[in-house]
Design an enzyme around this catalytic site. Structure first.
Site, PDB file in Angstrom:
ATOM      1  N   ARG A 122       0.708  -1.164   0.070  1.00 13.75           N
ATOM      2  CA  ARG A 122      -0.218   0.157  -0.025  1.00 13.75           C
ATOM      3  C   ARG A 122       0.881   1.330  -0.070  1.00 13.75           C
ATOM      4  NH1 ARG A 122      -3.361  -2.964   3.886  1.00 13.75           N
ATOM      5  NH2 ARG A 122      -5.029  -3.960   2.819  1.00 13.75           N
ATOM      6  N   LYS A 144       3.029  11.465 -11.846  1.00 12.61           N
ATOM      7  CA  LYS A 144       2.562  10.537 -12.756  1.00 12.61           C
ATOM      8  C   LYS A 144       3.056   9.323 -12.705  1.00 12.61           C
ATOM      9  CE  LYS A 144      -0.472  13.069 -15.693  1.00 12.61           C
ATOM     10  NZ  LYS A 144      -0.632  13.470 -17.226  1.00 12.61           N
ATOM     11  N   GLU A 186      11.455  17.940 -24.943  1.00 13.33           N
ATOM     12  CA  GLU A 186      10.620  18.506 -23.827  1.00 13.33           C
ATOM     13  C   GLU A 186      10.995  19.717 -23.071  1.00 13.33           C
ATOM     14  OE1 GLU A 186       7.693  16.542 -23.487  1.00 13.33           O
ATOM     15  OE2 GLU A 186       8.319  14.647 -24.586  1.00 13.33           O
ATOM     16  N   LYS A 228       8.027  22.855 -15.389  1.00 11.23           N
ATOM     17  CA  LYS A 228       6.925  21.791 -15.148  1.00 11.23           C
ATOM     18  C   LYS A 228       6.342  21.983 -13.608  1.00 11.23           C
ATOM     19  CE  LYS A 228       5.537  17.132 -15.616  1.00 11.23           C
ATOM     20  NZ  LYS A 228       5.715  15.697 -16.110  1.00 11.23           N
ATOM     21  N   GLU A 238      -4.620  17.146 -14.160  1.00 13.32           N
ATOM     22  CA  GLU A 238      -4.768  17.332 -15.454  1.00 13.32           C
ATOM     23  C   GLU A 238      -6.226  17.709 -15.765  1.00 13.32           C
ATOM     24  OE1 GLU A 238      -2.262  15.110 -18.337  1.00 13.32           O
ATOM     25  OE2 GLU A 238      -3.210  15.738 -19.940  1.00 13.32           O
ATOM     26  N   ARG A 242      -2.262  21.730 -16.641  1.00 14.05           N
ATOM     27  CA  ARG A 242      -1.469  20.704 -16.906  1.00 14.05           C
ATOM     28  C   ARG A 242      -1.603  20.176 -18.440  1.00 14.05           C
ATOM     29  NH1 ARG A 242       0.720  15.903 -12.719  1.00 14.05           N
ATOM     30  NH2 ARG A 242       2.094  15.045 -13.929  1.00 14.05           N
ATOM     31  N   ASN A 246       0.891  18.866 -22.822  1.00 17.62           N
ATOM     32  CA  ASN A 246       0.736  18.330 -24.092  1.00 17.62           C
ATOM     33  C   ASN A 246       0.848  18.913 -25.415  1.00 17.62           C
ATOM     34  OD1 ASN A 246      -0.741  15.732 -23.667  1.00 17.62           O
ATOM     35  ND2 ASN A 246      -1.767  16.785 -22.280  1.00 17.62           N
ATOM     36  N   HIS A 249       2.032  17.067 -28.362  1.00 16.34           N
ATOM     37  CA  HIS A 249       1.915  15.805 -28.238  1.00 16.34           C
ATOM     38  C   HIS A 249       0.647  15.037 -28.892  1.00 16.34           C
ATOM     39  CE1 HIS A 249       4.910  16.480 -25.245  1.00 16.34           C
ATOM     40  NE2 HIS A 249       5.192  15.037 -25.057  1.00 16.34           N
ATOM     41  N   HIS A 253       1.619  12.158 -30.585  1.00 11.19           N
ATOM     42  CA  HIS A 253       1.268  10.551 -30.311  1.00 11.19           C
ATOM     43  C   HIS A 253       0.721  10.090 -31.490  1.00 11.19           C
ATOM     44  CE1 HIS A 253       0.788  11.619 -25.821  1.00 11.19           C
ATOM     45  NE2 HIS A 253       2.022  11.155 -25.964  1.00 11.19           N
ATOM     46  N   HIS A 265       9.665   8.938 -29.560  1.00  5.68           N
ATOM     47  CA  HIS A 265       8.444   9.848 -28.790  1.00  5.68           C
ATOM     48  C   HIS A 265       9.189  11.249 -29.295  1.00  5.68           C
ATOM     49  CE1 HIS A 265       5.858  11.655 -26.185  1.00  5.68           C
ATOM     50  NE2 HIS A 265       6.861  12.127 -25.489  1.00  5.68           N
TER      51      HIS A 265
HETATM   52  N1  LIG Z   1       5.178  10.435 -15.653  1.00  7.07           N
HETATM   53  C1  LIG Z   1       5.303  11.428 -16.546  1.00  7.07           C
HETATM   54  O1  LIG Z   1       4.880  12.324 -16.354  1.00  7.07           O
HETATM   55  C2  LIG Z   1       6.034  10.947 -17.927  1.00  7.07           C
HETATM   56  C3  LIG Z   1       6.401  12.188 -18.802  1.00  7.07           C
HETATM   57  C4  LIG Z   1       7.051  12.047 -19.969  1.00  7.07           C
HETATM   58  C5  LIG Z   1       7.228  10.540 -20.372  1.00  7.07           C
HETATM   59  N2  LIG Z   1       6.905   9.608 -19.440  1.00  7.07           N
HETATM   60  C6  LIG Z   1       7.116   8.302 -19.932  1.00  7.07           C
HETATM   61  O2  LIG Z   1       8.743   8.212 -19.840  1.00  7.07           O
HETATM   62  C7  LIG Z   1       8.972   7.160 -21.027  1.00  7.07           C
HETATM   63  C8  LIG Z   1      10.128   7.425 -21.705  1.00  7.07           C
HETATM   64  O3  LIG Z   1      11.295   7.745 -20.939  1.00  7.07           O
HETATM   65  P1  LIG Z   1      12.594   7.691 -21.691  1.00  7.07           P
HETATM   66  O4  LIG Z   1      12.735   8.268 -22.988  1.00  7.07           O
HETATM   67  O5  LIG Z   1      13.624   8.260 -20.593  1.00  7.07           O
HETATM   68  O6  LIG Z   1      13.016   6.194 -21.877  1.00  7.07           O
HETATM   69  P2  LIG Z   1      13.940   5.098 -21.362  1.00  7.07           P
HETATM   70  O7  LIG Z   1      13.361   5.025 -19.839  1.00  7.07           O
HETATM   71  O8  LIG Z   1      13.613   3.823 -22.125  1.00  7.07           O
HETATM   72  O9  LIG Z   1      15.350   5.348 -21.437  1.00  7.07           O
HETATM   73  C9  LIG Z   1      15.786   5.543 -22.782  1.00  7.07           C
HETATM   74  C10 LIG Z   1      17.112   4.445 -22.870  1.00  7.07           C
HETATM   75  O10 LIG Z   1      18.047   5.193 -22.385  1.00  7.07           O
HETATM   76  C11 LIG Z   1      18.645   4.352 -21.570  1.00  7.07           C
HETATM   77  N3  LIG Z   1      19.229   5.154 -20.567  1.00  7.07           N
HETATM   78  C12 LIG Z   1      18.847   5.780 -19.622  1.00  7.07           C
HETATM   79  N4  LIG Z   1      19.544   6.416 -18.770  1.00  7.07           N
HETATM   80  C13 LIG Z   1      20.820   6.434 -19.196  1.00  7.07           C
HETATM   81  C14 LIG Z   1      22.281   6.865 -19.111  1.00  7.07           C
HETATM   82  N5  LIG Z   1      22.339   7.815 -18.348  1.00  7.07           N
HETATM   83  N6  LIG Z   1      23.015   6.405 -20.028  1.00  7.07           N
HETATM   84  C15 LIG Z   1      23.018   5.466 -21.003  1.00  7.07           C
HETATM   85  N7  LIG Z   1      21.564   4.826 -21.471  1.00  7.07           N
HETATM   86  C16 LIG Z   1      20.671   5.312 -20.479  1.00  7.07           C
HETATM   87  C17 LIG Z   1      17.609   3.442 -21.024  1.00  7.07           C
HETATM   88  O11 LIG Z   1      18.240   2.148 -20.806  1.00  7.07           O
HETATM   89  C18 LIG Z   1      16.870   3.276 -22.307  1.00  7.07           C
HETATM   90  O12 LIG Z   1      17.489   2.388 -23.119  1.00  7.07           O
HETATM   91  C19 LIG Z   1       7.748   6.679 -21.526  1.00  7.07           C
HETATM   92  O13 LIG Z   1       7.055   5.548 -21.232  1.00  7.07           O
HETATM   93  C20 LIG Z   1       6.683   7.877 -21.092  1.00  7.07           C
HETATM   94  O14 LIG Z   1       5.360   7.438 -21.207  1.00  7.07           O
HETATM   95  C21 LIG Z   1       6.289   9.917 -18.269  1.00  7.07           C
HETATM   96 ZN   LIG Z   2       6.546  13.842 -24.071  1.00  2.00          ZN
END
Ligand SMILES: NC(=O)c1ccc[n+]([C@@H]2O[C@H](COP(=O)([O-])OP(=O)(O)OC[C@H]3O[C@@H](n4cnc5c(N)ncnc54)[C@H](O)[C@@H]3O)[C@@H](O)[C@H]2O)c1
Ligand SMILES: [Zn+2]
Length: 372
Positions: A122, A144, A186, A228, A238, A242, A246, A249, A253, A265
């Site tokens: 929990r 999120k 971003e 942010k 949102e 918030r 987007n 996006h 998307h 992305h």
């Molecule tokens: N919660 C939110 O508000 C929010 C906002 C935007 C995106 N997201 C989510 O984030 C995700 C995308 O995140 P991302 O682009 O970081 O993807 P990710 O977590 O896959 O990281 C990208 C790649 O980089 C590698 N990596 C990470 N840090 C590294 C480092 N320091 N050195 C070498 N390699 C490294 C990872 O292993 C991966 O292969 C999506 O699932 C998206 O939905 C969430």
């Molecule tokens: Zn994004």
């Protein structure tokens, strides 16, 4: 130099500090010991090799019981199945409420480990340690968390605030260039919707930021997180403001879906920023010179701004019908009034476009950006 931001979500005492400092990954043992005697570090296989094992050893040297749990990298693993496998591993180690979770990695890790922390026994204390640029300026802030299901991205999750966000920009040295560019998109989005001075900073420090100049990158991450945090503090779930996050996006998307994820992305959202800026221009709000500036900036940070194929306006409209801002299947868009300023749209922070403008914009996208 160390920079700190306090983020205070509405209602309840859930404020937390975002700490940005080179080398901060190594300085956390005393803080973590104050949080819980046992630590579960959750990370993907790539980040485990780069930073996870190292962090585990350091914590063990400080007499903390630190365990490392890993999963394969990639969006296809951000699932209930992976979360369940990780949870089972924590149970097998006998970890209970006396455990804190460290989500170490990109946005996939912070989303999924954050969701795990929200539900395990929990709720366990959570520390976000983002290591991708996107994780630092976007995914780890705002609470999120979640996983993907076959019905769509991020459809299962929770709003769950961390105890702290620890950003060590030194970890960016190993980040692949394409991932760095994803994070830059971003940051550029944050500048476009909320702060023209920050956007100017990004324009005038391209080389410094690409070279990871330590002062430059710390400052840029700080400014981006400030934007942010100011938005998510006002609208945690949102309902209104918030939605500004987007920007780019709605189109982005749809392009991710239609390109069957050939476009990353960030690459899809970069095109989205441009097309949605075009809408803003056609509405008579943004001037043409600003549109050219936005395109140039995205290109300078290595965003290709190329469509892999022609996407018909109808296919785009169908793909956008399910967007979370859509009403009655009609997409709505965040609109810029100028660089650094987005339109309130009577508290909706997004608006529908007339059919003709929508089709024109989508046609413009194909004419201007299609490789073929
Ligand atoms: N919660 C939110 O508000 C929010 C906002 C935007 C995106 N997201 C989510 O984030 C995700 C995308 O995140 P991302 O682009 O970081 O993807 P990710 O977590 O896959 O990281 C990208 C790649 O980089 C590698 N990596 C990470 N840090 C590294 C480092 N320091 N050195 C070498 N390699 C490294 C990872 O292993 C991966 O292969 C999506 O699932 C998206 O939905 C969430
Ligand atoms: Zn994004």
């Amino acid at each position: 130099m160390s920079r700190q931001i306090t983020c205070t979500p509405p209602a309840g005492d859930r404020s937390y500090v975002i700490e940005i400092q080179h080398g901060s990954l190594k300085l956390q043992a005393a803080y973590l010991a104050s949080l819980a005697p046992r630590i579960a570090i959750i990370t993907d296989d790539v980040v485990a090799d780069l930073y996870g094992q190292q962090l585990q050893k350091q914590l063990q040297q400080h007499k903390l019981e630190a365990h490392l749990f890993t999963f394969p990298p990639g969006e296809q693993h951000k699932t209930r199945t992976t979360k369940e496998a990780l949870e089972n591993q924590l149970f097998e180690k006998g970890l209970g409420r006396d455990t804190a979770v460290i989500a170490l990695g990109g946005g996939i890790t912070t989303d999924m480990a954050g969701f795990l922390a929200a539900t395990y026994c929990r709720g366990l204390p959570l520390v976000m340690v983002p290591t991708s640029l996107l994780g630092m300026v976007d995914a780890s802030i705002g609470g999120k968390t979640g996983v993907d299901v076959p019905y769509g991205k991020n459809l299962l999750g929770a709003i769950y605030q961390p105890k702290r966000v620890v950003i060590d920009p030194a970890t960016l040295v190993s980040l692949p260039k394409r991932e760095f560019a994803n994070g830059m998109v971003e940051m550029i989005k944050h500048g476009l919707i909320a702060n023209s001075e920050f956007l100017h900073y990004l324009e005038t420090h391209v080389q410094a930021l690409k070279n990871l100049d330590s002062e430059g990158i710390e400052r840029a991450i700080f400014e981006s997180c400030m934007i942010k945090k100011a938005i998510v503090e006002q609208d945690e779930t949102e309902q209104g403001k918030r939605r500004l996050l987007n920007f780019g996006h709605t189109i982005g998307h749809a392009l991710e879906t239609l390109s069957t994820y050939q476009l990353a992305h960030g690459e899809a959202v970069a095109i989205g920023l441009l097309v949605e800026s075009y809408f803003s221009m056609r509405l008579g709000l943004l001037d043409g010179a600003s549109l050219i500036r936005i395109k140039a900036l995205l290109q300078q940070y290595g965003l290709p701004l190329k469509l892999p194929a022609h996407y018909s306006p109808q296919a785009m409209l169908d793909a956008m019908a399910m967007d979370k801002k859509s009403t009655k299947g009609k997409p709505r868009f965040v609109v810029l009034e100028a660089i650094g300023s987005s339109a309130e749209c009577e508290g909706h922070y997004c608006m529908a476009m007339e059919e003709k403008l929508l089709i024109d914009g989508l046609q413009w996208m194909n004419d201007d950006l299609c490789r073929h």
